[in-house]
Design a protein around this motif. Sequence first.
Motif, mmCIF file in Angstrom:
data_model
loop_
_atom_site.group_PDB
_atom_site.id
_atom_site.type_symbol
_atom_site.label_atom_id
_atom_site.label_comp_id
_atom_site.label_asym_id
_atom_site.label_seq_id
_atom_site.Cartn_x
_atom_site.Cartn_y
_atom_site.Cartn_z
ATOM 1 N N THR A 1 57.977 36.617 23.561
ATOM 2 C CA THR A 1 58.864 35.301 23.965
ATOM 3 C C THR A 1 58.664 34.761 25.832
ATOM 4 O O THR A 1 58.512 36.421 26.000
ATOM 5 C CB THR A 1 59.867 35.485 23.597
ATOM 6 O OG1 THR A 1 60.692 33.706 24.173
ATOM 7 C CG2 THR A 1 60.892 36.212 24.939
ATOM 8 N N ALA A 2 58.985 34.414 26.560
ATOM 9 C CA ALA A 2 57.767 33.930 27.883
ATOM 10 C C ALA A 2 58.779 33.036 28.122
ATOM 11 O O ALA A 2 59.238 31.899 27.512
ATOM 12 C CB ALA A 2 56.895 33.339 27.872
ATOM 13 N N HIS A 3 58.915 33.395 29.800
ATOM 14 C CA HIS A 3 60.435 32.194 30.288
ATOM 15 C C HIS A 3 61.606 32.181 30.098
ATOM 16 O O HIS A 3 61.585 30.956 28.949
ATOM 17 C CB HIS A 3 59.536 31.646 31.022
ATOM 18 C CG HIS A 3 58.585 31.388 32.228
ATOM 19 N ND1 HIS A 3 58.342 31.995 33.286
ATOM 20 C CD2 HIS A 3 56.950 30.820 31.956
ATOM 21 C CE1 HIS A 3 57.340 32.022 33.423
ATOM 22 N NE2 HIS A 3 56.136 31.530 32.417
ATOM 23 N N GLY A 4 62.374 33.054 28.750
ATOM 24 C CA GLY A 4 63.265 32.392 28.014
ATOM 25 C C GLY A 4 64.303 32.500 29.646
ATOM 26 O O GLY A 4 64.890 32.636 30.307
ATOM 27 N N LEU B 1 65.766 37.009 14.599
ATOM 28 C CA LEU B 1 65.484 38.867 14.244
ATOM 29 C C LEU B 1 66.577 38.157 12.945
ATOM 30 O O LEU B 1 65.511 39.484 11.875
ATOM 31 C CB LEU B 1 65.277 39.225 15.196
ATOM 32 C CG LEU B 1 64.936 39.334 16.150
ATOM 33 C CD1 LEU B 1 65.138 40.770 17.539
ATOM 34 C CD2 LEU B 1 63.457 40.245 16.308
ATOM 35 N N ALA B 2 67.463 37.516 12.732
ATOM 36 C CA ALA B 2 68.176 37.815 11.660
ATOM 37 C C ALA B 2 67.384 36.962 10.654
ATOM 38 O O ALA B 2 68.456 36.317 9.863
ATOM 39 C CB ALA B 2 69.746 37.533 12.169
ATOM 40 N N ALA C 1 68.893 32.301 20.921
ATOM 41 C CA ALA C 1 67.461 32.469 20.351
ATOM 42 C C ALA C 1 66.710 33.055 19.323
ATOM 43 O O ALA C 1 66.211 33.063 18.954
ATOM 44 C CB ALA C 1 66.645 31.517 21.041
ATOM 45 N N LEU C 2 66.662 34.521 20.537
ATOM 46 C CA LEU C 2 65.864 35.597 19.763
ATOM 47 C C LEU C 2 66.374 36.624 19.067
ATOM 48 O O LEU C 2 66.233 36.994 18.032
ATOM 49 C CB LEU C 2 65.296 36.562 20.922
ATOM 50 C CG LEU C 2 64.770 36.429 21.573
ATOM 51 C CD1 LEU C 2 64.229 37.272 23.360
ATOM 52 C CD2 LEU C 2 63.069 36.178 20.878
ATOM 53 N N PRO D 1 60.183 31.828 13.401
ATOM 54 C CA PRO D 1 59.334 31.507 15.007
ATOM 55 C C PRO D 1 58.570 30.618 14.352
ATOM 56 O O PRO D 1 58.019 30.431 13.583
ATOM 57 C CB PRO D 1 59.460 32.631 15.261
ATOM 58 C CG PRO D 1 59.248 33.365 13.873
ATOM 59 C CD PRO D 1 59.997 32.961 13.061
ATOM 60 N N ALA D 2 57.769 29.182 15.185
ATOM 61 C CA ALA D 2 56.883 28.733 15.138
ATOM 62 C C ALA D 2 56.337 28.915 16.966
ATOM 63 O O ALA D 2 55.501 27.347 17.195
ATOM 64 C CB ALA D 2 57.510 27.550 15.022
#
Length: 329
Positions: free
Chosen positions: A17-20, A32-33, A27-28, A38-39
């Motif tokens: 991920t970038a620029h969270g 993960l759960a 969101a992560l 993810p898209a």
Amino acid sequence: AYPYAVDPAELPAVLWTAHGGQAAGTALARVLAGDVSPAGRLPQTWYADDADLPGLLDYDVIGARQTYLYFEGTPLFPFGHGLSYASFAYGDLTARAGDGAVRVSFSVTNTGDVTADEVAQLYARAVDASVPRPRRELLDHRRVTLVPGETAELDFDVPLTAFAFWDVAQDRWRVEPGAYELLAGASSEDVRLRTTVTLDGEPTLPRAVLATGLAAAGFDEQRGIAIVDRTKVSGDAVTPAGPEPGELVYHACDFGRGVREVTVEVAGEGTVELSLDGGPALAVLSPAAPTSGPYDYVSLSASIAAAGVHDVRLKLRGPLRLAHAGFSG
């Protein structure tokens, strides 16, 4: 937001991920759960090795075969790449040109077990281009949410201008007539469907050098050349990239019934050698003394004899900036 040097061989999965923002942790955790699939898709090529990277200041993406447009190696992860917790099937690709656009349609089906998003991508490449063109170029993309077993029919209206390239000989955008391959898939390298469409356009014409001359930075090929600023305000010029001579090539220059003089605009010190079609030098031009600065241009002229259509080669020696070459009969 940058590619990483990572060896994924021992990893069952990679989540990037970038620029969270402030909600990045939530969101992560949801990804993960497995609460959501993810898209995200990579907006750049992830190279497999530093040896695949060009020089940091090399902006000639065509000559250096840079970015997904021209890179011919095998990337670690390609432009547009991204996985999810579902799989998708593509089908029924059709394309039709007309009314200033190309209408493209294909279907995407969720063949997995969970609801997920797919980012369907549409690329194109010119089949028999007259100049170096991208291996493939992104035309459009569509993100769709599909439940297991659901199929979406995707339609794209691609304007003909999306198939144009910057013609350095004409100093404008131009759509070249001929065949274009359309590619639909999940990334720039994961192509699932292909078809070909034939487009009308403007034919390739010789350079009208009698009318416009040659803008130095409008070359077709170069070796050992760097593009530099013509002035502190605007414009481009060229200069040898290092201590060795640099060479510029301009294809299909039309001298009409004949020219008798060449004039170049240069700054600094050094020489410009002009030849046709790889032959001997027809003219060698050099300032009598170095100019007072890199932006102080002088015009130099020499007699030549040329008629018809030829490839022009200009060899630059020394710390010389060339802005323009003109011809008169």
